[in-house]
Design an enzyme around this catalytic site. Structure first.
Site, short mmCIF file in Angstrom:
data_model
loop_
_atom_site.label_atom_id
_atom_site.label_comp_id
_atom_site.label_asym_id
_atom_site.label_seq_id
_atom_site.Cartn_x
_atom_site.Cartn_y
_atom_site.Cartn_z
N TYR A 1 0.88 -1.27 -0.02
CA TYR A 1 -0.11 0.03 0.04
C TYR A 1 0.93 1.25 0.02
O TYR A 1 2.05 1.28 0.67
CB TYR A 1 -0.88 0.21 1.26
CG TYR A 1 -2.06 -0.82 1.23
CD1 TYR A 1 -3.33 -0.49 0.89
CD2 TYR A 1 -1.70 -1.93 1.74
CE1 TYR A 1 -4.38 -1.27 0.96
CE2 TYR A 1 -3.12 -2.98 1.79
CZ TYR A 1 -4.38 -2.55 1.44
OH TYR A 1 -5.12 -3.30 1.26
N TYR B 1 -0.74 -10.03 0.58
CA TYR B 1 0.15 -9.60 1.42
C TYR B 1 -0.07 -10.42 2.89
O TYR B 1 -1.01 -10.68 3.30
CB TYR B 1 0.34 -8.03 1.60
CG TYR B 1 -1.00 -7.54 1.92
CD1 TYR B 1 -1.35 -7.40 3.22
CD2 TYR B 1 -1.86 -7.01 1.03
CE1 TYR B 1 -2.08 -6.63 3.82
CE2 TYR B 1 -2.91 -6.47 1.59
CZ TYR B 1 -3.27 -6.19 2.95
OH TYR B 1 -4.35 -5.61 3.31
N ARG C 1 -3.57 -11.70 3.49
CA ARG C 1 -4.94 -11.15 3.11
C ARG C 1 -4.88 -11.84 1.71
O ARG C 1 -4.00 -11.85 0.83
CB ARG C 1 -4.88 -9.76 3.07
CG ARG C 1 -4.71 -9.10 4.14
CD ARG C 1 -6.11 -9.41 5.23
NE ARG C 1 -7.46 -9.75 4.69
CZ ARG C 1 -8.35 -8.71 4.24
NH1 ARG C 1 -8.15 -7.65 4.33
NH2 ARG C 1 -9.48 -9.23 3.79
N HIS D 1 -7.39 -8.16 -2.69
CA HIS D 1 -8.98 -7.46 -2.31
C HIS D 1 -8.78 -5.92 -2.63
O HIS D 1 -7.75 -5.23 -2.60
CB HIS D 1 -9.43 -7.84 -0.78
CG HIS D 1 -8.39 -6.86 0.15
ND1 HIS D 1 -7.31 -7.51 0.49
CD2 HIS D 1 -8.39 -5.78 0.76
CE1 HIS D 1 -6.77 -6.73 1.24
NE2 HIS D 1 -7.16 -5.55 1.53
N HIS E 1 -10.92 -2.46 -1.29
CA HIS E 1 -11.55 -2.02 -0.47
C HIS E 1 -12.81 -1.13 -1.21
O HIS E 1 -12.45 -0.31 -2.19
CB HIS E 1 -10.83 -0.95 0.55
CG HIS E 1 -10.02 -1.64 1.32
ND1 HIS E 1 -10.56 -2.26 2.74
CD2 HIS E 1 -8.57 -2.03 1.29
CE1 HIS E 1 -9.37 -2.76 3.47
NE2 HIS E 1 -8.27 -2.75 2.33
#
Lengths: 175, 233
Positions: free
Chosen positions: B102, B141, B151, B154, B156
């Site tokens: 991120y 990640y 995770r 995905h 959000h």
């Protein structure tokens, strides 16, 4: 009847999407950083506070959304904004105008999002220097817990600390 | 007019020991059920001028250059539980880059940032409730929940709807990802049928040949009470 899409946590990196300027993501306009237009009428106030978890730790990755009536008590489309907890101090700050009374006492609706919160938390902020006795929502809150929804005034700043869990837990709503 | 009650058993459990952070952040009291007032029956309206021309295109809205990764479109419709389209409502997305990193100062994963990728997207649905983003498929990640927790890929999503009562923040997953079934965040949702609603299928009809694949993610917000007239017998 189709079922509602289920919620999931916003996670710790919510700022990328909802406050890119906080995450240092370039190229996007700010959205929600100013809750009321600069020329909005009403008393200018500042509200600040922190969010703590059940272990007493500051929740520094949270974001709060605010939705409120204007100074005359009406919900105008623009009176909405966001504030992020400071990454170092956990303090969030909202600069707005004080909402007017509608059918109930003046209040601001809050929606709290963070890592570990699986479905956003809905609460309300009322003002200690207003008459809240007859508010139709506040009267439904058990009396010993009402104080968790009332911001205390010091000068032109109100203080509103949120507790997610445990002693002094803020009242959250299902509406 | 009011919104239908939210089925809290369909949504994730606020407290779930498998998702460690929830154990200190979930309220210990159930939410207090209150009637809907003007505060819940109204909500912000976002004008088209809030949205920049490239905000929906994560392949182009950061730069310099194009991001690395599998180019995809993510599209769908926003409707309510009554099947009505939710037009002109704000949809916001955020995600990791193709390596699972991120663009955020609190993400310290060793996968590199991609100079061509920011990870933020926004758009308003059209008159029929449709939206369409262009992006890269995010990477999986690891995260510090258990000794080896990952995770699934995905994206959000944040959606407003027409009133505060419809506010929804969720995550979209990708069809066929074996990490979905192993994810402690996914499994906070008790009903497998509810989880299925978050898994976007590959949508070849919406792919653009020699450019990008597509996934379809339809979003359903709370519906309205069907009572036609207030005070009707």
């Amino acid at each position: 009847m189709t079922k509602e899409t289920p919620s999931q946590t916003a996670g710790p990196f919510i700022h990328i999407g909802l406050a890119p300027e906080v995450a240092d993501v370039d190229g996007m306009r700010t959205l929600g950083t100013r809750i009321v237009p600069t020329d909005a009428s009403g008393e200018r106030i500042c509200i600040e506070g922190t969010i703590r978890d059940g272990a007493g730790e500051l929740v520094k990755d949270a974001m709060i959304e605010f939705w409120q009536a204007d100074a005359t008590g009406h919900h105008a489309p623009g009176h909405w904004g966001r504030a992020s907890a400071d990454f170092d101090t956990g303090l969030w700050t909202l600069k707005t105008v004080k909402p007017g009374a509608g059918r109930g006492a003046p209040h601001i609706t809050l929606y709290i999002l963070a890592r570990g919160i699986n479905i956003g938390l809905h609460t309300r902020l009322y003002f200690a220097d207003e008459d809240n006795a007859a508010d139709p929502v506040l009267v439904q809150v058990p009396e010993p817990r009402r104080d968790t929804l009332i911001a205390q005034r010091k000068g032109t700043t109100y203080r509103f600390d949120i507790v997610l869990q445990g002693d002094g837990e803020t009242v959250f709503f299902d509406a | 007019m009011s919104f239908l009650p939210r089925d809290r058993d369909w949504h994730p459990r606020p407290y779930d020991p498998r998702y460690k952070t929830s154990t200190t952040r979930a309220p210990s009291q159930p939410p207090l059920r209150i009637g809907q007032t003007a505060s819940e029956l109204t909500g912000p309206i976002f004008p088209a001028s809030d949205i920049g021309p490239l905000d929906h295109d994560l392949l182009a809205n950061h730069g310099p250059g194009n991001p690395i990764g599998e180019r995809i479109a993510v599209h769908g419709r926003v409707t309510d539980e009554n099947g009505r389209a939710v037009p002109h409502t704000l949809v916001e997305i955020w995600q990791a880059n193709a390596g699972g990193r991120y663009r955020h100062r609190n993400d310290h994963y060793l996968a590199p940032l991609d100079p061509g990728f920011g990870g933020c997207g926004r758009m308003l649905t059209d008159a029929e409730g449709r939206y369409r983003f262009l992006t890269v498929k995010p990477g999986a990640y690891p995260w510090p929940n258990g000794p080896n927790t990952w995770r699934p890929a995905h994206i959000h999503f944040s959606v407003f709807g027409e009133a505060f009562a419809q506010r929804l923040v969720t995550q979209m997953y990708f069809e066929g990802d074996p990490l979905i079934a192993r994810c402690p965040i996914v499994s906070t949702i008790p009903d497998p049928r509810a989880i299925d609603l978050l898994i976007a299928p590959l949508d070849m009809d919406a792919a653009t040949p020699f450019d990008h694949l597509a996934y379809r993610f339809d979003i359903v917000l709370r519906g309205r009470d069907a009572t036609p007239f207030e005070g009707a017998p």
